[in-house]
Motif scaffolding. Sequence first.
Motif, PDB file in Angstrom:
ATOM      1  N   LEU A  59       0.838  -1.198   0.000  1.00  0.00           N
ATOM      2  CA  LEU A  59       0.000   0.000   0.000  1.00  0.00           C
ATOM      3  C   LEU A  59       0.873   1.249   0.000  1.00  0.00           C
ATOM      4  CD1 LEU A  59      -2.698   1.491   0.104  1.00  0.00           C
ATOM      5  CD2 LEU A  59      -2.654   1.206   2.601  1.00  0.00           C
ATOM      6  N   ALA A  60       1.939   1.255   0.798  1.00  0.00           N
ATOM      7  CA  ALA A  60       2.851   2.413   0.820  1.00  0.00           C
ATOM      8  C   ALA A  60       3.448   2.656  -0.567  1.00  0.00           C
ATOM      9  CB  ALA A  60       3.949   2.194   1.857  1.00  0.00           C
ATOM     10  N   ALA A  61       3.824   1.589  -1.264  1.00  0.00           N
ATOM     11  CA  ALA A  61       4.379   1.732  -2.619  1.00  0.00           C
ATOM     12  C   ALA A  61       3.319   2.257  -3.581  1.00  0.00           C
ATOM     13  CB  ALA A  61       4.925   0.391  -3.101  1.00  0.00           C
ATOM     14  N   ILE A  62       2.084   1.789  -3.446  1.00  0.00           N
ATOM     15  CA  ILE A  62       0.992   2.289  -4.291  1.00  0.00           C
ATOM     16  C   ILE A  62       0.779   3.776  -4.035  1.00  0.00           C
ATOM     17  CG2 ILE A  62      -1.511   2.180  -4.672  1.00  0.00           C
ATOM     18  CD1 ILE A  62      -1.280  -0.878  -4.099  1.00  0.00           C
ATOM     19  N   GLU A  63       0.799   4.183  -2.782  1.00  0.00           N
ATOM     20  CA  GLU A  63       0.615   5.599  -2.447  1.00  0.00           C
ATOM     21  C   GLU A  63       1.758   6.454  -2.989  1.00  0.00           C
ATOM     22  OE1 GLU A  63      -2.044   5.103   1.624  1.00  0.00           O
ATOM     23  OE2 GLU A  63       0.138   5.159   1.805  1.00  0.00           O
ATOM     24  N   GLU A  64       2.976   5.909  -3.059  1.00  0.00           N
ATOM     25  CA  GLU A  64       4.126   6.645  -3.592  1.00  0.00           C
ATOM     26  C   GLU A  64       4.049   6.820  -5.101  1.00  0.00           C
ATOM     27  OE1 GLU A  64       7.391   4.922  -0.368  1.00  0.00           O
ATOM     28  OE2 GLU A  64       7.426   4.205  -2.423  1.00  0.00           O
ATOM     29  N   THR A  65       3.584   5.784  -5.804  1.00  0.00           N
ATOM     30  CA  THR A  65       3.633   5.794  -7.270  1.00  0.00           C
ATOM     31  C   THR A  65       2.274   5.955  -7.937  1.00  0.00           C
ATOM     32  OG1 THR A  65       3.493   3.375  -7.353  1.00  0.00           O
ATOM     33  CG2 THR A  65       5.710   4.352  -7.260  1.00  0.00           C
TER      34      THR A  65
END
Length: 169
Positions: A59-65
């Motif tokens: 989820l953190a990676a999705i929020e970043e990209t």
Amino acid sequence: MIDLPTFKTIMAAAPGPAAVVTAMGADGQPYGLTVSAVCSVSLAPSLALACLDRGSNTLAAIEETNAFTINYLATGREPVALHFATKSDRKFDGHRWVRPEGGTGGPILLDAAAAHVVCRVEQAVPAGDHIIVVGSVVEGAVDDSSHALAYARRRFFTGEYLDLGAASR
């Protein structure tokens, strides 16, 4: 309010797809996790959603990209589902994957997916201890040589097609 064990048992009874949601982090590393809470939302425009735990690295990676990929696992890929359900930094070891053609989204699992959709985030909706991520589908494909894997009552299975016409003859 319903008690948690009863709620979990009820939700486990409903079949869902065995899927791995993936994303590329801003650090260039791939992230992914097994989920069963994924579905289509709309045909026009083409939208899909995934529900992810608020503490998820994916989820953190999705929020970043602002992008993700839903890999619908193929029959026989139960070990892949179990592997991506772990808390490990080495989830992609031993799995062949590629980045989507358009450059956005998460890894496509080459030897594991019966189908995949690549999404750009349209909305992120808080929902209890999860975030519902709604994505606009920008690309996708189906491998016609295999069926998608499903999960219910804490077991994997592949649905069989029913000949509804035979029942009415």
